[in-house]
Scaffold this active site. Structure first.
Site, PDB file in Angstrom:
ATOM      1  N   GLY A  10       4.377  25.691  60.497  1.00 25.36           N
ATOM      2  CA  GLY A  10       4.484  26.891  61.313  1.00 25.36           C
ATOM      3  C   GLY A  10       4.408  26.578  62.799  1.00 25.36           C
ATOM      4  O   GLY A  10       4.225  25.426  63.203  1.00 25.36           O
ATOM      5  N   TYR A  70       0.826  34.804  55.576  1.00 24.63           N
ATOM      6  CA  TYR A  70       1.974  35.663  55.307  1.00 24.63           C
ATOM      7  C   TYR A  70       2.168  36.496  56.571  1.00 24.63           C
ATOM      8  O   TYR A  70       1.335  37.339  56.904  1.00 24.63           O
ATOM      9  CB  TYR A  70       1.686  36.553  54.103  1.00 24.63           C
ATOM     10  CG  TYR A  70       2.850  37.403  53.645  1.00 24.63           C
ATOM     11  CD1 TYR A  70       3.288  38.490  54.398  1.00 24.63           C
ATOM     12  CD2 TYR A  70       3.513  37.123  52.458  1.00 24.63           C
ATOM     13  CE1 TYR A  70       4.354  39.271  53.990  1.00 24.63           C
ATOM     14  CE2 TYR A  70       4.582  37.905  52.036  1.00 24.63           C
ATOM     15  CZ  TYR A  70       4.984  38.968  52.797  1.00 24.63           C
ATOM     16  OH  TYR A  70       6.045  39.746  52.386  1.00 24.63           O
ATOM     17  N   THR A  71       3.256  36.254  57.302  1.00 24.96           N
ATOM     18  CA  THR A  71       3.429  36.881  58.620  1.00 24.96           C
ATOM     19  C   THR A  71       4.631  37.823  58.701  1.00 24.96           C
ATOM     20  O   THR A  71       4.945  38.304  59.789  1.00 24.96           O
ATOM     21  CB  THR A  71       3.577  35.800  59.702  1.00 24.96           C
ATOM     22  OG1 THR A  71       4.686  34.952  59.381  1.00 24.96           O
ATOM     23  CG2 THR A  71       2.308  34.961  59.815  1.00 24.96           C
ATOM     24  N   TYR A 108      -7.170  31.527  61.648  1.00 26.80           N
ATOM     25  CA  TYR A 108      -6.522  32.334  62.690  1.00 26.80           C
ATOM     26  C   TYR A 108      -6.275  33.754  62.195  1.00 26.80           C
ATOM     27  O   TYR A 108      -5.843  33.967  61.064  1.00 26.80           O
ATOM     28  CB  TYR A 108      -5.203  31.688  63.128  1.00 26.80           C
ATOM     29  CG  TYR A 108      -5.414  30.311  63.701  1.00 26.80           C
ATOM     30  CD1 TYR A 108      -5.896  30.141  64.994  1.00 26.80           C
ATOM     31  CD2 TYR A 108      -5.193  29.181  62.925  1.00 26.80           C
ATOM     32  CE1 TYR A 108      -6.136  28.877  65.506  1.00 26.80           C
ATOM     33  CE2 TYR A 108      -5.423  27.911  63.429  1.00 26.80           C
ATOM     34  CZ  TYR A 108      -5.897  27.765  64.715  1.00 26.80           C
ATOM     35  OH  TYR A 108      -6.146  26.508  65.216  1.00 26.80           O
ATOM     36  N   THR A 110      -5.448  38.021  64.021  1.00 25.68           N
ATOM     37  CA  THR A 110      -4.387  38.690  64.762  1.00 25.68           C
ATOM     38  C   THR A 110      -4.856  39.962  65.463  1.00 25.68           C
ATOM     39  O   THR A 110      -5.848  40.591  65.055  1.00 25.68           O
ATOM     40  CB  THR A 110      -3.247  39.058  63.782  1.00 25.68           C
ATOM     41  OG1 THR A 110      -2.268  39.874  64.432  1.00 25.68           O
ATOM     42  CG2 THR A 110      -3.777  39.851  62.591  1.00 25.68           C
ATOM     43  N   ASP A 111      -4.135  40.336  66.502  1.00 29.04           N
ATOM     44  CA  ASP A 111      -4.341  41.624  67.165  1.00 29.04           C
ATOM     45  C   ASP A 111      -4.077  42.805  66.228  1.00 29.04           C
ATOM     46  O   ASP A 111      -4.547  43.916  66.476  1.00 29.04           O
ATOM     47  CB  ASP A 111      -3.425  41.735  68.389  1.00 29.04           C
ATOM     48  CG  ASP A 111      -1.954  41.536  68.039  1.00 29.04           C
ATOM     49  OD1 ASP A 111      -1.619  40.462  67.494  1.00 29.04           O
ATOM     50  OD2 ASP A 111      -1.133  42.427  68.318  1.00 29.04           O
ATOM     51  N   TYR A 134      -0.109  44.208  56.593  1.00 30.63           N
ATOM     52  CA  TYR A 134      -0.343  42.898  57.209  1.00 30.63           C
ATOM     53  C   TYR A 134      -1.694  42.868  57.922  1.00 30.63           C
ATOM     54  O   TYR A 134      -2.525  41.982  57.684  1.00 30.63           O
ATOM     55  CB  TYR A 134       0.788  42.564  58.185  1.00 30.63           C
ATOM     56  CG  TYR A 134       0.484  41.372  59.071  1.00 30.63           C
ATOM     57  CD1 TYR A 134       0.455  40.085  58.540  1.00 30.63           C
ATOM     58  CD2 TYR A 134       0.207  41.542  60.426  1.00 30.63           C
ATOM     59  CE1 TYR A 134       0.158  38.989  59.351  1.00 30.63           C
ATOM     60  CE2 TYR A 134      -0.088  40.459  61.241  1.00 30.63           C
ATOM     61  CZ  TYR A 134      -0.106  39.188  60.695  1.00 30.63           C
ATOM     62  OH  TYR A 134      -0.417  38.105  61.492  1.00 30.63           O
TER      63      TYR A 134
END
Length: 299
Positions: A10, A70-71, A108, A110-111, A134
């Protein structure tokens, strides 16, 4: 120490392979067992979280860094089981193994764990309220890592991009070669953050003598809209020679670009706690853009 990097193909994973190399041997995993250059690596299937302890037992890492996720934000609205397997269940499995072995775990987030209704940069201790699958899966992953009880470093980041991979910057450069006019959302605000910065700060945190553990916001500094980011990309592309002509960029409201998953309108994260903990200055987002565009121009 042996560092295991999960998700080595990634945007962040590729930069981690570079940034963590001075710490010791780095073992990478991907779902396919191949890195982007075609070289073989370990295989890790985050769609099957129960398979991960066997990998960890075999590698016996001294540090685990999880850059796999999973993005696909919109697809997650339908692909709920896969999103939660990769983003919530798998991190919990890894965190529990790390706790039992006394191994630090970097993860990591996320916002998207926030609802975007704020108007000041979000602090780490503010309540989360994700808008979609998500964000909810990533929030649940954070909770699972904390619940495991081991030493962990959860880094929330936002608007990640790099010279490689699929990201907003590369999409804009591709579209600029195809179109004379682009319409870009101007009422979603955040901080473009280069993957290299995330990787470099991760390396610093792992070498910090205080054996840090907790949750931090790891982004560049400052803020802009997607429209502002696009205009800055094109200005840098012209300056570096990466592009010789750029399209007109029209600012539009997010309502004119509907997506299956709602996006937070305000994604600015307060990164002051991390700067204080590490004794560093996180640079303005424009600095990272200049560096990435210079690398692209060099080819």
């Amino acid at each position: 120490m042996t560092v295991l990097v999960l998700g080595g193909n990634g945007q962040v994973g590729q930069e981690l392979l570079r940034a963590l190399a001075p710490l010791g041997p780095v073992v990478a995993t991907t779902r396919s067992g191949r890195l982007p250059d075609g070289s073989p690596c370990e295989t890790a299937d985050f769609g099957q979280p129960a398979s991960l302890p066997a990998l960890l037992d075999r590698v016996q890492p001294s540090v685990v860094v999880n850059a796999a996720a999973y993005t696909a934000v919109d697809r997650a609205e339908q692909d709920i089981e896969a999103a939660f397997a990769a983003n919530a269940q798998a991190p919990g499995v890894i965190a529990r193994w790390c706790q039992a072995q006394g191994v630090p775990f970097v993860h990591y987030s996320t916002d998207y764990v926030f609802d975007g209704e704020g108007s000041a940069p979000y602090r780490e201790d503010e309540p989360t309220a994700p808008l979609g699958v998500y964000g909810t899966s990533k929030r649940d992953g954070e909770d699972a890592v904390r619940a495991a009880g081991g030493r962990h470093l959860i880094f929330r980041t936002a608007w990640v991009y790099a010279e490689h991979g699929a990201n907003f910057l590369r999409t804009m450069l591709r579209l600029a070669a195809e179109r004379d006019h682009l319409r870009v959302v101007a009422d979603q605000i955040g901080t473009p953050t280069p993957a290299a910065l995330i990787a470099d700060v991760t390396a610093l945190a792992l070498q910090h003598p205080a054996a840090l553990s907790g949750t931090w916001h790891l982004t560049a500094s400052g803020q802009t809209s997607w429209h502002g980011f696009a205009e800055a990309i094109f200005a840098e592309a012209l300056a570096t020679g990466a592009l010789h002509r750029v399209p007109v960029v029209e600012a539009i409201p997010g309502a004119e670009y509907p997506t299956p998953a709602r996006r937070p309108a305000w994604s600015v994260l307060d990164n002051s706690a991390l700067q204080q903990a590490l004794g560093i200055v996180l640079p303005p987002w424009q600095d990272g853009l200049k560096q990435v565009m210079a690398a692209i121009a060099r080819g």
